[in-house]
Design a protein around this motif. Structure first.
Motif, PDB file in Angstrom:
ATOM      1  N   ARG A 129      71.741  73.360 -63.224  1.00 21.66           N
ATOM      2  CA  ARG A 129      70.750  72.419 -62.715  1.00 21.66           C
ATOM      3  C   ARG A 129      69.780  73.038 -61.717  1.00 21.66           C
ATOM      4  O   ARG A 129      68.916  72.352 -61.192  1.00 21.66           O
ATOM      5  CB  ARG A 129      71.462  71.245 -62.058  1.00 21.66           C
ATOM      6  N   MET A 130      69.894  74.328 -61.446  1.00 23.91           N
ATOM      7  CA  MET A 130      69.067  74.958 -60.431  1.00 23.91           C
ATOM      8  C   MET A 130      67.573  74.872 -60.762  1.00 23.91           C
ATOM      9  O   MET A 130      66.757  74.550 -59.903  1.00 23.91           O
ATOM     10  CB  MET A 130      69.470  76.418 -60.245  1.00 23.91           C
ATOM     11  N   SER A 131      67.205  75.124 -62.001  1.00 25.24           N
ATOM     12  CA  SER A 131      65.790  75.074 -62.376  1.00 25.24           C
ATOM     13  C   SER A 131      65.256  73.646 -62.321  1.00 25.24           C
ATOM     14  O   SER A 131      64.110  73.419 -61.923  1.00 25.24           O
ATOM     15  CB  SER A 131      65.573  75.684 -63.757  1.00 25.24           C
ATOM     16  N   LEU A 132      66.083  72.663 -62.678  1.00 29.34           N
ATOM     17  CA  LEU A 132      65.650  71.270 -62.584  1.00 29.34           C
ATOM     18  C   LEU A 132      65.432  70.864 -61.132  1.00 29.34           C
ATOM     19  O   LEU A 132      64.426  70.231 -60.801  1.00 29.34           O
ATOM     20  CB  LEU A 132      66.677  70.344 -63.238  1.00 29.34           C
ATOM     21  N   PHE A 133      66.357  71.235 -60.247  1.00 29.09           N
ATOM     22  CA  PHE A 133      66.178  70.922 -58.826  1.00 29.09           C
ATOM     23  C   PHE A 133      64.934  71.600 -58.274  1.00 29.09           C
ATOM     24  O   PHE A 133      64.210  71.021 -57.465  1.00 29.09           O
ATOM     25  CB  PHE A 133      67.410  71.335 -58.015  1.00 29.09           C
ATOM     26  N   THR A 135      62.089  72.506 -59.899  1.00 26.02           N
ATOM     27  CA  THR A 135      60.854  71.865 -60.342  1.00 26.02           C
ATOM     28  C   THR A 135      60.700  70.471 -59.746  1.00 26.02           C
ATOM     29  O   THR A 135      59.580  70.057 -59.429  1.00 26.02           O
ATOM     30  CB  THR A 135      60.792  71.783 -61.881  1.00 26.02           C
ATOM     31  N   MET A 136      61.801  69.762 -59.561  1.00 26.97           N
ATOM     32  CA  MET A 136      61.711  68.444 -58.932  1.00 26.97           C
ATOM     33  C   MET A 136      61.302  68.560 -57.460  1.00 26.97           C
ATOM     34  O   MET A 136      60.539  67.739 -56.960  1.00 26.97           O
ATOM     35  CB  MET A 136      63.043  67.698 -59.057  1.00 26.97           C
ATOM     36  N   LEU A 137      61.791  69.592 -56.777  1.00 20.95           N
ATOM     37  CA  LEU A 137      61.377  69.817 -55.391  1.00 20.95           C
ATOM     38  C   LEU A 137      59.889  70.145 -55.302  1.00 20.95           C
ATOM     39  O   LEU A 137      59.195  69.665 -54.407  1.00 20.95           O
ATOM     40  CB  LEU A 137      62.180  70.971 -54.781  1.00 20.95           C
ATOM     41  N   ILE A 138      59.416  70.962 -56.226  1.00 16.75           N
ATOM     42  CA  ILE A 138      57.985  71.284 -56.252  1.00 16.75           C
ATOM     43  C   ILE A 138      57.166  70.020 -56.484  1.00 16.75           C
ATOM     44  O   ILE A 138      56.182  69.756 -55.782  1.00 16.75           O
ATOM     45  CB  ILE A 138      57.679  72.340 -57.331  1.00 16.75           C
ATOM     46  N   MET A 139      57.578  69.224 -57.457  1.00 14.10           N
ATOM     47  CA  MET A 139      56.853  68.000 -57.767  1.00 14.10           C
ATOM     48  C   MET A 139      56.878  67.044 -56.565  1.00 14.10           C
ATOM     49  O   MET A 139      55.859  66.439 -56.223  1.00 14.10           O
ATOM     50  CB  MET A 139      57.442  67.328 -59.004  1.00 14.10           C
ATOM     51  N   TRP A 140      58.033  66.908 -55.923  1.00 13.97           N
ATOM     52  CA  TRP A 140      58.125  66.049 -54.756  1.00 13.97           C
ATOM     53  C   TRP A 140      57.217  66.565 -53.629  1.00 13.97           C
ATOM     54  O   TRP A 140      56.534  65.782 -52.957  1.00 13.97           O
ATOM     55  CB  TRP A 140      59.568  65.952 -54.271  1.00 13.97           C
ATOM     56  N   GLY A 141      57.204  67.863 -53.391  1.00 10.91           N
ATOM     57  CA  GLY A 141      56.356  68.430 -52.345  1.00 10.91           C
ATOM     58  C   GLY A 141      54.878  68.196 -52.604  1.00 10.91           C
ATOM     59  O   GLY A 141      54.115  67.864 -51.688  1.00 10.91           O
ATOM     60  N   LEU A 142      54.461  68.343 -53.852  1.00 10.12           N
ATOM     61  CA  LEU A 142      53.054  68.110 -54.200  1.00 10.12           C
ATOM     62  C   LEU A 142      52.686  66.636 -54.043  1.00 10.12           C
ATOM     63  O   LEU A 142      51.629  66.296 -53.504  1.00 10.12           O
ATOM     64  CB  LEU A 142      52.778  68.576 -55.627  1.00 10.12           C
ATOM     65  N   LEU A 143      53.557  65.745 -54.505  1.00  8.85           N
ATOM     66  CA  LEU A 143      53.300  64.309 -54.356  1.00  8.85           C
ATOM     67  C   LEU A 143      53.279  63.893 -52.886  1.00  8.85           C
ATOM     68  O   LEU A 143      52.429  63.112 -52.460  1.00  8.85           O
ATOM     69  CB  LEU A 143      54.357  63.499 -55.116  1.00  8.85           C
ATOM     70  N   VAL A 170      59.347  70.385 -66.145  1.00 12.92           N
ATOM     71  CA  VAL A 170      60.424  69.460 -65.773  1.00 12.92           C
ATOM     72  C   VAL A 170      61.233  69.070 -67.009  1.00 12.92           C
ATOM     73  O   VAL A 170      62.466  69.037 -66.976  1.00 12.92           O
ATOM     74  CB  VAL A 170      59.854  68.202 -65.068  1.00 12.92           C
ATOM     75  N   VAL A 171      60.556  68.789 -68.119  1.00 14.01           N
ATOM     76  CA  VAL A 171      61.257  68.416 -69.361  1.00 14.01           C
ATOM     77  C   VAL A 171      62.109  69.581 -69.860  1.00 14.01           C
ATOM     78  O   VAL A 171      63.274  69.394 -70.242  1.00 14.01           O
ATOM     79  CB  VAL A 171      60.248  67.948 -70.436  1.00 14.01           C
ATOM     80  N   SER A 176      67.459  71.905 -70.582  1.00 15.74           N
ATOM     81  CA  SER A 176      68.268  73.120 -70.560  1.00 15.74           C
ATOM     82  C   SER A 176      69.694  72.854 -70.075  1.00 15.74           C
ATOM     83  O   SER A 176      70.555  73.720 -70.176  1.00 15.74           O
ATOM     84  CB  SER A 176      67.605  74.184 -69.672  1.00 15.74           C
ATOM     85  N   ILE A 177      69.961  71.658 -69.589  1.00 13.48           N
ATOM     86  CA  ILE A 177      71.308  71.297 -69.129  1.00 13.48           C
ATOM     87  C   ILE A 177      72.073  70.720 -70.317  1.00 13.48           C
ATOM     88  O   ILE A 177      71.795  69.612 -70.775  1.00 13.48           O
ATOM     89  CB  ILE A 177      71.235  70.283 -67.972  1.00 13.48           C
TER      90      ILE A 177
END
Length: 196
Positions: A129-133, A135-143, A170-171, A176-177
């Protein structure tokens, strides 16, 4: 049961490889001010942090950046720089606009970039889940920066943008999990059985 396991393994392998290619070939996912000027990929942010902190030798950072130079030179119609002049392509020798303070304001994006890069490499051997976390952190930071910039005028939102490829990343990171893909397959089979 065995076919759903095999299908989940195939889907997660393909998604993990696509995520790795998105990250390693530095397909633009966002636009954020960084030490290079404007960073568009997690590898650029990670490399700028590694160069500034001097944690890793420069030759390791160049190895990380070199695959992304191929698409960049094709798009910009330049010649491929030599290994020694690679950092000139990314403008690391010029003025560094961001300071440590502005990097701390974008802590989610910096941490998400580290997780995305490491998750892309680790995902080739062991999907997690590292890559998902990341990309979600990046998306959260940008938002977060866009929302705070609109309401409080704290950040410069014109220089901070999300590209549509971030959704693709993100998809790919989610697919990938393998465990989550198996749950999706089992859930879709259960719905089909209930319909008939």
């Amino acid at each position: 049961m065995a076919s759903s396991k095999k299908l989940a393994t195939t889907i997660s392998s393909i998604a993990s490889a696509m995520y790795f290619l998105l990250i390693i070939f530095q397909i633009p996912l966002f636009r954020v001010p960084c030490r290079f000027g404007i960073c568009r990929t997690p590898i650029e942010i990670t490399s700028s942090q590694l160069i500034a902190s001097e944690l890793f030798p420069t030759y390791l950072v160049k190895i990380l950046l070199y695959p992304g130079a191929f698409p960049y030179t094709i798009i910009k119609n330049h010649t491929l720089p030599s290994y020694g002049k690679l950092l000139n392509l990314y403008n690391t020798t010029g003025s560094r606009k961001s300071t440590a303070i502005s990097d701390l304001q974008r802590l989610e994006i910096v941490a998400g970039s580290y997780l995305s890069v490491v998750g892309a490499f680790v995902g080739l051997w062991r999907r997690g889940r590292m890559s998902l976390f990341g990309t979600m952190l990046i998306m959260w930071g940008l938002l977060r920066e866009n929302i705070l910039g609109q309401f409080h005028g704290m950040f410069h939102t014109k220089s901070i943008q999300m590209c549509p490829m971030l959704v693709v990343a993100v998809v790919c990171a989610f697919l990938s999990i393998k465990k989550d893909v198996r749950k999706l397959i089992h859930g879709s089979k259960a719905r089909r059985v209930k319909l008939f």
